[in-house]
Motif scaffolding. Sequence first.
Motif, PDB file in Angstrom:
ATOM      1  N   GLY A 160       0.832  -1.200   0.000  1.00  0.00           N
ATOM      2  CA  GLY A 160       0.000   0.000   0.000  1.00  0.00           C
ATOM      3  C   GLY A 160       0.869   1.253   0.000  1.00  0.00           C
ATOM      4  O   GLY A 160       2.098   1.183  -0.157  1.00  0.00           O
ATOM      5  N   GLY A 182      -1.213  -8.848   0.787  1.00  0.00           N
ATOM      6  CA  GLY A 182      -2.243  -9.803   0.379  1.00  0.00           C
ATOM      7  C   GLY A 182      -2.198 -10.140  -1.101  1.00  0.00           C
ATOM      8  O   GLY A 182      -2.563  -9.320  -1.938  1.00  0.00           O
ATOM      9  N   LYS A 186       0.870  -8.652  -5.437  1.00  0.00           N
ATOM     10  CA  LYS A 186       1.524  -7.673  -4.557  1.00  0.00           C
ATOM     11  C   LYS A 186       2.920  -8.155  -4.166  1.00  0.00           C
ATOM     12  O   LYS A 186       3.853  -7.363  -4.079  1.00  0.00           O
ATOM     13  CB  LYS A 186       0.670  -7.425  -3.314  1.00  0.00           C
ATOM     14  N   ARG A 203      -2.366 -13.973   2.777  1.00  0.00           N
ATOM     15  CA  ARG A 203      -3.628 -14.673   2.468  1.00  0.00           C
ATOM     16  C   ARG A 203      -3.370 -16.147   2.139  1.00  0.00           C
ATOM     17  O   ARG A 203      -4.240 -16.984   2.327  1.00  0.00           O
ATOM     18  CB  ARG A 203      -4.327 -14.019   1.273  1.00  0.00           C
ATOM     19  N   VAL A 225      -1.074  -2.926  10.380  1.00  0.00           N
ATOM     20  CA  VAL A 225      -2.261  -3.781  10.348  1.00  0.00           C
ATOM     21  C   VAL A 225      -2.786  -4.183  11.726  1.00  0.00           C
ATOM     22  O   VAL A 225      -3.986  -4.127  11.985  1.00  0.00           O
ATOM     23  CB  VAL A 225      -1.960  -5.049   9.499  1.00  0.00           C
ATOM     24  N   VAL A 249      -5.113  -1.239  10.483  1.00  0.00           N
ATOM     25  CA  VAL A 249      -6.180  -1.240   9.480  1.00  0.00           C
ATOM     26  C   VAL A 249      -7.091  -2.462   9.606  1.00  0.00           C
ATOM     27  O   VAL A 249      -8.263  -2.404   9.226  1.00  0.00           O
ATOM     28  CB  VAL A 249      -5.597  -1.088   8.052  1.00  0.00           C
ATOM     29  N   PHE A 278       2.069   9.072  15.454  1.00  0.00           N
ATOM     30  CA  PHE A 278       0.996   9.665  14.651  1.00  0.00           C
ATOM     31  C   PHE A 278       1.593  10.866  13.919  1.00  0.00           C
ATOM     32  O   PHE A 278       2.093  11.802  14.557  1.00  0.00           O
ATOM     33  CB  PHE A 278      -0.128  10.088  15.597  1.00  0.00           C
ATOM     34  N   ILE A 279       1.559  10.838  12.586  1.00  0.00           N
ATOM     35  CA  ILE A 279       2.340  11.803  11.819  1.00  0.00           C
ATOM     36  C   ILE A 279       1.911  13.266  12.029  1.00  0.00           C
ATOM     37  O   ILE A 279       2.778  14.151  11.981  1.00  0.00           O
ATOM     38  CB  ILE A 279       2.406  11.421  10.313  1.00  0.00           C
ATOM     39  N   ASN A 327      -5.761  -2.178  -4.140  1.00  0.00           N
ATOM     40  CA  ASN A 327      -4.756  -1.215  -4.606  1.00  0.00           C
ATOM     41  C   ASN A 327      -3.342  -1.760  -4.474  1.00  0.00           C
ATOM     42  O   ASN A 327      -3.032  -2.526  -3.578  1.00  0.00           O
ATOM     43  CB  ASN A 327      -4.845   0.071  -3.770  1.00  0.00           C
TER      44      ASN A 327
HETATM   45  N1  LIG Z   1       0.464   6.667  12.248  1.00  0.00           N
HETATM   46  C1  LIG Z   1       0.246   7.532  11.274  1.00  0.00           C
HETATM   47  O1  LIG Z   1       0.456   8.722  11.432  1.00  0.00           O
HETATM   48  C2  LIG Z   1      -0.221   7.043   9.941  1.00  0.00           C
HETATM   49  C3  LIG Z   1      -0.168   7.879   8.791  1.00  0.00           C
HETATM   50  C4  LIG Z   1      -0.581   7.338   7.557  1.00  0.00           C
HETATM   51  C5  LIG Z   1      -1.032   6.028   7.488  1.00  0.00           C
HETATM   52  N2  LIG Z   1      -1.079   5.280   8.636  1.00  0.00           N
HETATM   53  C6  LIG Z   1      -1.544   3.890   8.613  1.00  0.00           C
HETATM   54  O2  LIG Z   1      -0.933   3.194   7.545  1.00  0.00           O
HETATM   55  C7  LIG Z   1      -1.772   2.103   7.189  1.00  0.00           C
HETATM   56  C8  LIG Z   1      -1.903   2.082   5.671  1.00  0.00           C
HETATM   57  O3  LIG Z   1      -2.658   3.224   5.286  1.00  0.00           O
HETATM   58  P1  LIG Z   1      -2.633   3.777   3.795  1.00  0.00           P
HETATM   59  O4  LIG Z   1      -3.489   4.984   3.800  1.00  0.00           O
HETATM   60  O5  LIG Z   1      -1.240   3.856   3.311  1.00  0.00           O
HETATM   61  O6  LIG Z   1      -3.429   2.651   2.984  1.00  0.00           O
HETATM   62  P2  LIG Z   1      -2.885   1.539   1.981  1.00  0.00           P
HETATM   63  O7  LIG Z   1      -1.824   0.753   2.671  1.00  0.00           O
HETATM   64  O8  LIG Z   1      -2.558   2.136   0.678  1.00  0.00           O
HETATM   65  O9  LIG Z   1      -4.196   0.658   1.805  1.00  0.00           O
HETATM   66  C9  LIG Z   1      -4.667  -0.113   2.865  1.00  0.00           C
HETATM   67  C10 LIG Z   1      -4.102  -1.543   2.765  1.00  0.00           C
HETATM   68  O10 LIG Z   1      -4.376  -2.213   3.978  1.00  0.00           O
HETATM   69  C11 LIG Z   1      -4.428  -3.594   3.734  1.00  0.00           C
HETATM   70  N3  LIG Z   1      -5.505  -4.174   4.549  1.00  0.00           N
HETATM   71  C12 LIG Z   1      -6.780  -3.788   4.617  1.00  0.00           C
HETATM   72  N4  LIG Z   1      -7.471  -4.563   5.497  1.00  0.00           N
HETATM   73  C13 LIG Z   1      -6.579  -5.456   5.990  1.00  0.00           C
HETATM   74  C14 LIG Z   1      -6.664  -6.509   6.919  1.00  0.00           C
HETATM   75  N5  LIG Z   1      -7.809  -6.812   7.540  1.00  0.00           N
HETATM   76  N6  LIG Z   1      -5.540  -7.211   7.190  1.00  0.00           N
HETATM   77  C15 LIG Z   1      -4.375  -6.919   6.586  1.00  0.00           C
HETATM   78  N7  LIG Z   1      -4.243  -5.913   5.680  1.00  0.00           N
HETATM   79  C16 LIG Z   1      -5.334  -5.193   5.389  1.00  0.00           C
HETATM   80  C17 LIG Z   1      -4.700  -3.803   2.251  1.00  0.00           C
HETATM   81  O11 LIG Z   1      -3.583  -4.453   1.674  1.00  0.00           O
HETATM   82  P3  LIG Z   1      -3.485  -6.054   1.579  1.00  0.00           P
HETATM   83  O12 LIG Z   1      -4.047  -6.466   0.275  1.00  0.00           O
HETATM   84  O13 LIG Z   1      -2.031  -6.306   1.686  1.00  0.00           O
HETATM   85  O14 LIG Z   1      -4.301  -6.600   2.703  1.00  0.00           O
HETATM   86  C18 LIG Z   1      -4.782  -2.385   1.695  1.00  0.00           C
HETATM   87  O15 LIG Z   1      -4.137  -2.239   0.465  1.00  0.00           O
HETATM   88  C19 LIG Z   1      -3.098   2.296   7.931  1.00  0.00           C
HETATM   89  O16 LIG Z   1      -3.110   1.460   9.062  1.00  0.00           O
HETATM   90  C20 LIG Z   1      -3.037   3.752   8.349  1.00  0.00           C
HETATM   91  O17 LIG Z   1      -3.792   4.037   9.492  1.00  0.00           O
HETATM   92  C21 LIG Z   1      -0.699   5.759   9.842  1.00  0.00           C
END
Ligand SMILES: NC(=O)c1ccc[n+]([C@@H]2O[C@H](COP(=O)([O-])OP(=O)(O)OC[C@H]3O[C@@H](n4cnc5c(N)ncnc54)[C@H](OP(=O)(O)O)[C@@H]3O)[C@@H](O)[C@H]2O)c1
Length: 335
Positions: A160, A182, A186, A203, A225, A249, A278-279, A327
């Motif tokens: 992602g 998954g 990927k 998966r 995750v 997530v 947290f960014i 994605n």
């Molecule tokens: N701490 C912070 O400041 C901060 C900032 C930005 C993002 N984040 C975190 O980064 C993570 C990714 O966010 P993103 O916006 O970059 O989205 P992303 O990774 O582009 O998309 C979400 C991905 O999560 C995976 N996913 C969804 N449900 C799942 C499950 N039940 N088990 C395992 N994988 C699952 C999917 O990939 P698969 O096909 O591989 O399952 C999906 O492609 C999120 O947890 C988000 O909260 C945190």
Amino acid sequence: MTGNRFWRLDRHPQGNSDFARYLSLCEEVPTPLASGEVRIAAEWLSMDAGTRMWMSPRTDGYQPPLPLGAKMVGLVLGRVSETRDPAFPVGTLVRGFGQWAEQAVVMPALAGLEAVDESVADPRQHFGALGMNAWTAYVGVREVAAVRPGEWLAVSAAAGATGSLACQVGRNLGARVVGIAGGPEKCRFLREELGLDMAIDYRGEDVEARLATCEGGIGAFFDNVGGAILDAVLPNMAHYGRVAICGMVAGYDGDVPLPGPARFDQILMRRLRVEGFFIPDFLERGAEFLPQLRAWLDAGKLTMRFDETQGIENVLIAYERMLTGRNIGKVVVRI
Ligand SMILES: NC(=O)c1ccc[n+]([C@@H]2O[C@H](COP(=O)([O-])OP(=O)(O)OC[C@H]3O[C@@H](n4cnc5c(N)ncnc54)[C@H](OP(=O)(O)O)[C@@H]3O)[C@@H](O)[C@H]2O)c1
């Protein structure tokens, strides 16, 4: 001025599909700006998994829940079309927390609004290699997980937006990187395009067993995750390893938190340091991260695939694609 179409949160969603049951596309006549506000003609919207939690009624998240009836919030990239803040003249290309709307209205300080570099050839990179996901990856891998050259870095949701950047930051800092994602497509992307040392399809494969083959154990884990994947990684951590909790997530669509981790014991047994971050807490340090990210981008050492959807009316399709893992890379909507 033409009407402004925007997405409104009507009900708290259940699950990660059929979002049209819970949000509706509305149109309004734009209202005059208040003192200090800026109107942005959106060109791109960023789809971010973390915003799913803001749609839930949970009050124990890192942001208060979005009130029902409010415009859905999200990162926007566009040009200032009207301004009551002299720091953001009309025509400036800006990025900040706005709304899922054709025209976002923001108070710059609250929105983390900033002018972005117009010389970047692909403006989507302001949501990609130069955006918040990249800052998250950089802070998380370098400072929170404190990765060291030669040790193993594991990354979940690795294909992602945030995960693919975290993998590359780790690789650029000299770590051996294992991505967990998954599906075989990927995993191929992680190995062949990002050059990772190992990719695990959670998966179809036994994550815990495959991680056990990483010699010396996992020194640093960047977790997006939570849940079962965190439980598979903890027993494979090296002693004195570091776990950066970036996201959960797997649990964002629930109204109650994920239980666990079931392997909490391993935090003691392996003397781990586990730290959430947290960014938005690091926004003021953006200028410090950008030169390195830009240098890697220009050198081809930090790349981003974009998963692009066209039109404000199709935002929910893009959002669902991301949350259901269809994605690779960053999900964006072109307005
Ligand atoms: N701490 C912070 O400041 C901060 C900032 C930005 C993002 N984040 C975190 O980064 C993570 C990714 O966010 P993103 O916006 O970059 O989205 P992303 O990774 O582009 O998309 C979400 C991905 O999560 C995976 N996913 C969804 N449900 C799942 C499950 N039940 N088990 C395992 N994988 C699952 C999917 O990939 P698969 O096909 O591989 O399952 C999906 O492609 C999120 O947890 C988000 O909260 C945190």
